[in-house]
Scaffold this motif. Structure first.
Motif, PDB file in Angstrom:
ATOM      1  N   VAL A 184      39.574  40.117  48.508  1.00 43.65           N
ATOM      2  CA  VAL A 184      39.998  41.386  47.901  1.00 43.65           C
ATOM      3  C   VAL A 184      41.497  41.370  47.650  1.00 43.65           C
ATOM      4  O   VAL A 184      41.974  41.788  46.582  1.00 43.65           O
ATOM      5  N   SER A 185      42.257  40.857  48.623  1.00 43.79           N
ATOM      6  CA  SER A 185      43.712  40.794  48.476  1.00 43.79           C
ATOM      7  C   SER A 185      44.104  39.921  47.287  1.00 43.79           C
ATOM      8  O   SER A 185      44.996  40.280  46.494  1.00 43.79           O
ATOM      9  N   ASP A 224      43.122  41.745  43.991  1.00 44.00           N
ATOM     10  CA  ASP A 224      44.012  42.871  43.691  1.00 44.00           C
ATOM     11  C   ASP A 224      45.404  42.393  43.296  1.00 44.00           C
ATOM     12  O   ASP A 224      46.097  43.049  42.505  1.00 44.00           O
ATOM     13  N   ARG A 245      44.613  40.332  39.683  1.00 44.70           N
ATOM     14  CA  ARG A 245      43.989  41.223  38.708  1.00 44.70           C
ATOM     15  C   ARG A 245      43.354  40.427  37.553  1.00 44.70           C
ATOM     16  O   ARG A 245      43.734  40.561  36.387  1.00 44.70           O
ATOM     17  N   ALA A 249      33.583  41.189  47.651  1.00 47.07           N
ATOM     18  CA  ALA A 249      34.997  41.459  47.370  1.00 47.07           C
ATOM     19  C   ALA A 249      35.170  42.150  46.026  1.00 47.07           C
ATOM     20  O   ALA A 249      36.021  43.043  45.873  1.00 47.07           O
ATOM     21  N   ALA A 278      37.334  45.482  45.416  1.00 46.70           N
ATOM     22  CA  ALA A 278      38.642  45.304  44.770  1.00 46.70           C
ATOM     23  C   ALA A 278      38.847  46.342  43.666  1.00 46.70           C
ATOM     24  O   ALA A 278      37.886  46.906  43.132  1.00 46.70           O
TER      25      ALA A 278
END
Length: 248
Positions: free
Chosen positions: A116-117, A120, A123, A151, A155
């Motif tokens: 997810v990190s 994000d 993008r 994820a 996200a």
């Protein structure tokens, strides 16, 4: 004589600008080159951003290796992947540094949080990763695909998702059988009209993918030595991708 699939009916998509920024997520070093080496190189040649994520360093390739041998193999595969990605022009790579062969036994919350990190931060417009089949059915492949799917739910992005798929007729069925490639499960197969992106590689594009694979000598060298370079080239020459199958 081995009969190889005639891929002339596939339509190449040389203009990949619609994919935008791409994140690819894999389980082991060499997954990216086998399944998307041509795609990654074409994206980079077009000036598009491509970020490659690898979950493990592939230290468990030899199940009989000692702890020291596993550590040495992890170091070697780390160096080999860097050399391979350099051939493809990929300059952004992230390790998750998870145990090879043990992804399915992990609490998924940590790996999902890491993905997810990354999503994000980068993008992406497109994410390429394993579908539920894992292509070969490998538990790490399946698990990494599932982590990425989760994820993507969490996200703050909504990219196009593509999974590697196989044609209805195998490219080299005899070789697949010789390698027992699908002992743990086979790939999702698609008819031509179900494929969303087809890259039949020839000439310099195929040369480059094969060179990237050969840079990962610990994994690819013995196979190439055993079957010959031309058969190997034909076996890896087509990359096919399709969007996920939606339930209902």
């Amino acid at each position: 004589m081995t009969e190889l699939l005639d891929t002339s009916s596939f339509v190449s998509v040389p203009d990949l600008t619609h994919l935008g920024t791409v994140v690819t997520v894999w389980a082991h070093p060499d997954d990216e080159a086998y399944l998307a080496g041509g795609l990654l190189a074409a994206l980079r040649d077009a000036g598009q951003r491509a970020v490659c994520v690898t979950a493990t360093r592939g230290e468990a390739a030899d199940p009989h290796a000692t702890a020291g041998e596993r550590a040495a193999l992890a170091a070697r595969r780390t160096e080999e992947l860097a050399a391979s990605l350099a051939v493809l022009g990929v300059t952004e790579h992230r390790w998750l540094d998870l145990p090879d062969g043990g992804c399915a036994d992990l609490d998924p919350s940590g790996p999902v949080r890491c993905l997810v990190s990354i999503l994000d931060e980068v993008r992406p417009d497109t994410v390429v990763t394993f579908g539920p089949d894992g292509v070969t059915g490998h538990p790490d492949h399946r698990t990494v695909g599932a982590w990425t799917e989760e994820a993507l739910r969490r996200a703050a992005v909504d990219p196009l998702v593509l999974h590697p798929v196989a044609p209805l007729e195998p490219v080299d069925a005899a070789l697949d059988e010789e390698l027992d490639l699908y002992a743990e499960g086979g790939p999702r197969t698609c008819a031509d009209d179900e494929v969303d992106l087809a890259l039949p590689l020839t000439g310099a594009a195929l040369d480059r993918k094969v060179e990237a694979l050969l840079r990962q000598r610990s994994q690819t060298g013995p196979l190439v030595d055993a079957i010959g370079l031309e058969r190997y080239r034909a076996w890896v020459a087509t990359e096919l991708f399709a969007t996920p199958v939606r339930a209902g």
